[in-house]
Design a protein around this motif. Structure first.
Motif, PDB file in Angstrom:
ATOM      1  N   SER A 279      31.219  41.049  23.127  1.00 21.68           N
ATOM      2  CA  SER A 279      32.731  40.890  23.466  1.00 21.68           C
ATOM      3  C   SER A 279      33.565  42.011  22.858  1.00 21.68           C
ATOM      4  N   LYS A 280      34.062  42.877  23.805  1.00 21.31           N
ATOM      5  CA  LYS A 280      35.274  43.948  23.442  1.00 21.31           C
ATOM      6  C   LYS A 280      36.656  43.542  23.537  1.00 21.31           C
ATOM      7  N   ASN A 281      36.831  42.432  23.710  1.00 15.16           N
ATOM      8  CA  ASN A 281      38.289  41.886  23.682  1.00 15.16           C
ATOM      9  C   ASN A 281      39.185  42.301  22.701  1.00 15.16           C
ATOM     10  N   LYS A 282      39.968  43.107  22.756  1.00 12.97           N
ATOM     11  CA  LYS A 282      40.817  43.759  21.610  1.00 12.97           C
ATOM     12  C   LYS A 282      42.408  43.497  22.179  1.00 12.97           C
ATOM     13  N   ASN A 283      42.484  42.872  23.374  1.00 18.93           N
ATOM     14  CA  ASN A 283      43.936  42.608  23.614  1.00 18.93           C
ATOM     15  C   ASN A 283      44.387  41.596  23.134  1.00 18.93           C
ATOM     16  N   ARG A 284      45.892  41.433  22.797  1.00 18.78           N
ATOM     17  CA  ARG A 284      46.294  40.300  22.194  1.00 18.78           C
ATOM     18  C   ARG A 284      46.566  39.336  23.248  1.00 18.78           C
ATOM     19  N   GLU A 285      46.909  39.766  24.622  1.00 16.28           N
ATOM     20  CA  GLU A 285      47.006  38.909  25.636  1.00 16.28           C
ATOM     21  C   GLU A 285      45.834  38.119  25.801  1.00 16.28           C
ATOM     22  N   ILE A 286      45.952  36.680  26.351  1.00 17.00           N
ATOM     23  CA  ILE A 286      44.836  35.972  26.698  1.00 17.00           C
ATOM     24  C   ILE A 286      44.256  36.209  28.090  1.00 17.00           C
ATOM     25  N   ASN A 287      43.242  36.673  28.245  1.00 14.65           N
ATOM     26  CA  ASN A 287      42.672  36.593  29.628  1.00 14.65           C
ATOM     27  C   ASN A 287      41.390  35.790  30.020  1.00 14.65           C
ATOM     28  N   LEU A 288      41.788  35.092  31.023  1.00 17.46           N
ATOM     29  CA  LEU A 288      40.579  34.209  31.557  1.00 17.46           C
ATOM     30  C   LEU A 288      40.085  34.710  32.578  1.00 17.46           C
ATOM     31  N   VAL A 289      38.583  34.712  32.753  1.00 21.73           N
ATOM     32  CA  VAL A 289      37.889  35.201  33.986  1.00 21.73           C
ATOM     33  C   VAL A 289      37.155  33.997  34.455  1.00 21.73           C
ATOM     34  N   HIS A 290      37.058  34.081  35.875  1.00 20.44           N
ATOM     35  CA  HIS A 290      36.151  33.216  36.642  1.00 20.44           C
ATOM     36  C   HIS A 290      35.451  34.132  37.357  1.00 20.44           C
ATOM     37  N   GLY A 291      34.051  34.041  36.744  1.00 21.06           N
ATOM     38  CA  GLY A 291      33.048  35.152  37.075  1.00 21.06           C
ATOM     39  C   GLY A 291      32.545  35.179  38.315  1.00 21.06           C
ATOM     40  N   GLY A 292      33.304  35.081  39.651  1.00 21.63           N
ATOM     41  CA  GLY A 292      33.083  35.191  40.972  1.00 21.63           C
ATOM     42  C   GLY A 292      34.231  34.987  41.981  1.00 21.63           C
ATOM     43  N   ASN A 293      33.864  34.681  42.837  1.00 20.12           N
ATOM     44  CA  ASN A 293      35.048  34.579  43.907  1.00 20.12           C
ATOM     45  C   ASN A 293      35.674  33.212  43.749  1.00 20.12           C
ATOM     46  N   PRO A 294      37.126  33.153  43.930  1.00 22.02           N
ATOM     47  CA  PRO A 294      37.876  32.032  43.861  1.00 22.02           C
ATOM     48  C   PRO A 294      37.155  30.562  44.657  1.00 22.02           C
ATOM     49  N   ASN A 295      37.308  29.380  44.347  1.00 17.07           N
ATOM     50  CA  ASN A 295      36.862  28.245  44.982  1.00 17.07           C
ATOM     51  C   ASN A 295      37.551  28.039  46.023  1.00 17.07           C
ATOM     52  N   PRO A 296      36.571  27.628  47.207  1.00 18.50           N
ATOM     53  CA  PRO A 296      37.595  27.301  48.526  1.00 18.50           C
ATOM     54  C   PRO A 296      37.771  25.801  48.363  1.00 18.50           C
ATOM     55  N   THR A 297      38.739  25.627  49.094  1.00 16.55           N
ATOM     56  CA  THR A 297      39.516  24.254  49.136  1.00 16.55           C
ATOM     57  C   THR A 297      38.616  23.040  49.660  1.00 16.55           C
ATOM     58  N   ILE A 298      38.070  21.962  48.591  1.00 12.82           N
ATOM     59  CA  ILE A 298      37.377  20.990  49.154  1.00 12.82           C
ATOM     60  C   ILE A 298      38.207  19.826  48.854  1.00 12.82           C
ATOM     61  N   LYS A 299      38.260  18.689  49.934  1.00 11.78           N
ATOM     62  CA  LYS A 299      38.771  17.460  49.851  1.00 11.78           C
ATOM     63  C   LYS A 299      38.615  16.770  48.586  1.00 11.78           C
ATOM     64  N   LYS A 300      39.391  16.357  47.816  1.00  6.95           N
ATOM     65  CA  LYS A 300      39.075  15.469  46.688  1.00  6.95           C
ATOM     66  C   LYS A 300      38.541  16.402  45.277  1.00  6.95           C
ATOM     67  N   ARG A 301      38.781  17.687  45.398  1.00  7.64           N
ATOM     68  CA  ARG A 301      38.554  18.580  44.155  1.00  7.64           C
ATOM     69  C   ARG A 301      39.956  19.050  43.923  1.00  7.64           C
ATOM     70  N   ILE A 302      40.036  19.102  42.550  1.00  7.39           N
ATOM     71  CA  ILE A 302      41.644  19.789  42.546  1.00  7.39           C
ATOM     72  C   ILE A 302      41.792  21.095  42.876  1.00  7.39           C
ATOM     73  N   ASN A 303      42.859  21.491  43.451  1.00  5.55           N
ATOM     74  CA  ASN A 303      42.981  22.640  44.279  1.00  5.55           C
ATOM     75  C   ASN A 303      42.716  23.545  43.153  1.00  5.55           C
ATOM     76  N   PHE A 304      42.040  24.644  43.508  1.00  6.50           N
ATOM     77  CA  PHE A 304      41.710  25.702  42.350  1.00  6.50           C
ATOM     78  C   PHE A 304      42.857  26.890  42.249  1.00  6.50           C
ATOM     79  N   LEU A 305      43.640  26.891  43.296  1.00  7.71           N
ATOM     80  CA  LEU A 305      45.061  27.452  43.214  1.00  7.71           C
ATOM     81  C   LEU A 305      45.972  26.982  42.334  1.00  7.71           C
ATOM     82  N   GLU A 306      46.134  25.625  42.280  1.00  5.99           N
ATOM     83  CA  GLU A 306      46.843  24.729  41.375  1.00  5.99           C
ATOM     84  C   GLU A 306      46.728  25.047  39.982  1.00  5.99           C
ATOM     85  N   ILE A 307      45.237  25.226  39.756  1.00  2.00           N
ATOM     86  CA  ILE A 307      44.721  25.373  38.342  1.00  2.00           C
ATOM     87  C   ILE A 307      45.078  26.834  37.998  1.00  2.00           C
ATOM     88  N   ILE A 308      44.911  27.817  38.769  1.00  7.26           N
ATOM     89  CA  ILE A 308      45.517  29.292  38.429  1.00  7.26           C
ATOM     90  C   ILE A 308      46.684  29.343  38.314  1.00  7.26           C
TER      91      ILE A 308
END
Length: 396
Positions: free
Chosen positions: A191-220
């Motif tokens: 880890s090279k993280n030296k930034n005081r800001e908090i950075n989360l990474v989702h290591g891939g493309n954003p999840n598509p919307t699937i019924k009954k799964r909590i909307n990923f955009l709302e999580i973001i």
């Protein structure tokens, strides 16, 4: 001493098999060969395989591409591909699935050669109605392909929990092991993280919307509203959803969409962030109907985060992953209600200790150590297979 030859057969080339094949090559005891049904980035995969054979077939069966598919199936290219596959006599075959084309391949291989099935996802543990609801006929078709594969092979390597086999409606009567989340030595970063800001990474493309799964955009939105940066890589697989994500990124300075990059480059880039995100939540009612797949799954992103040296934040619904995270102190586990207080929860963590735990895990479970376990499994399966074949010959 001649090298043992191992042949990998995949619907499309995967990084999971790359890690195994490249690690085998590095021992200098193996020659590795790939047969694949999709275009391959040979600049990348040539490092893992001595030879690569490709037959590009579209995995999406649509009326407008059926003619092209039939032409391809009748082509000289297809005949050459399966002729080469059928005449080869390696130490063993490793077939990834479930997939129609890799299933067909099983029937082209010589009976006396040991075969191992690499299970990317175990479709049979999901309730039939739920698979049909999400994937239509594809879900049922994948279940059938998977069941046939389990019955035709001599051993199974599982990416996820070994408990998955207890949840099937039938028995898999061959040797099987579940692989630990093993960082590949050449992909490991600290880890090279030296930034005081908090950075989360989702290591891939954003999840598509699937019924009954909590909307990923709302999580973001829930994460970024706390002035936490959230990063994703590549476009969403559903074009309509991708447009929604891109609109959000334009107006939300804390949400960053990056171009898709190679696995090695992805790990290098992620190493500068704070945490890897496994924030995938299902509606509680839906989750209780069919928890098996979420409970026992091992997401490939976890391996990427370990390689990038990142502590991770994990949904408590991912039981198998959370067990590992808690046991080795690799991050924090949260439920959906914790999301609104995520910044406060993060700031209470001993981040330096988390990074030390990740580094220790990298060393203990790196692929150059785990590969011996895989080799021993190969040997066990090969020995059993040869004995079984000889018995069958004697009984004829």
């Amino acid at each position: 001493m001649p090298k043992k030859q191992i042949v990998f057969i995949e619907p499309q080339a995967t990084v999971n098999s790359y890690r195994i094949a490249r690690s085998l090559k590095l021992t200098k005891r193996y020659e590795t060969i790939l047969f694949c049904f999709a275009k391959v980035d040979k600049d990348f995969y040539n490092k893992a395989y001595d030879r690569i054979f490709v037959l590009e077939l579209d995995h999406k069966f649509r009326l407008n591409n059926l003619i092209a598919l039939f032409k391809k199936l009748l082509s000289k290219e297809k005949k050459y591909f399966f002729r080469e596959m059928g005449k080869i006599e390696p130490y063993l075959f490793q077939i990834s699935g479930p997939d129609l084309f890799t299933l067909i391949s099983l029937f082209h291989l010589k009976e006396n050669i040991p075969k191992i099935y690499y299970s990317n996802d175990t479709w049979g543990i999901a309730k039939r109605w739920l698979l049909f609801k999400k994937f239509g006929f594809k879900g049922e078709f994948q279940r059938i392909c998977e069941k046939i594969c389990f019955r035709k092979v001599d051993g199974v390597l599982n990416k996820s929990s070994i408990k998955q086999f207890e949840l099937l409606s039938y028995k898999v009567n061959v040797p099987k092991i579940a692989l630990p989340p093993s960082p590949f030595d050449e992909f490991i970063f600290y880890s090279k993280n030296k930034n005081r800001e908090i950075n989360l990474v989702h290591g891939g493309n954003p999840n598509p919307t699937i019924k009954k799964r909590i909307n990923f955009l709302e999580i973001i939105k829930g994460v970024t509203s706390q002035k936490i940066y959230f990063h994703t890589y590549g476009p969403c697989v559903v074009e309509k959803d991708d447009m929604i994500y891109r609109r959000e990124a334009k107006k939300n300075k804390y949400y960053c969409i990056h171009e898709k990059v190679s696995p090695y480059k992805l790990n290098e880039e992620m190493s500068k962030y704070s945490f890897g995100s496994l924030l995938d939540f299902w509606d509680e009612t839906e989750f209780k109907k069919n928890p098996a797949m979420v409970n026992t799954d091992m997401g490939s992103k976890m391996i990427n985060y370990l390689e990038a040296g990142l502590p991770m934040i994990v949904s408590d619904q991912m039981e198998y992953i959370t067990e590992i995270v808690k046991k080795y102190g690799l991050g924090l586990v949260i439920n959906i209600k914790d999301l609104k207080n995520l910044r406060e929860i993060i700031e209470k963590q001993d981040y330096v200790q988390l990074k030390k735990n990740i580094k220790k895990f990298q060393e203990e479970f790196k692929m150059s150590r785990v590969i011996k376990e895989i080799e021993n499994f190969y040997e066990r399966v090969a020995t059993n297979s040869i004995k079984k074949f000889k018995r069958n010959i004697q009984n004829i």
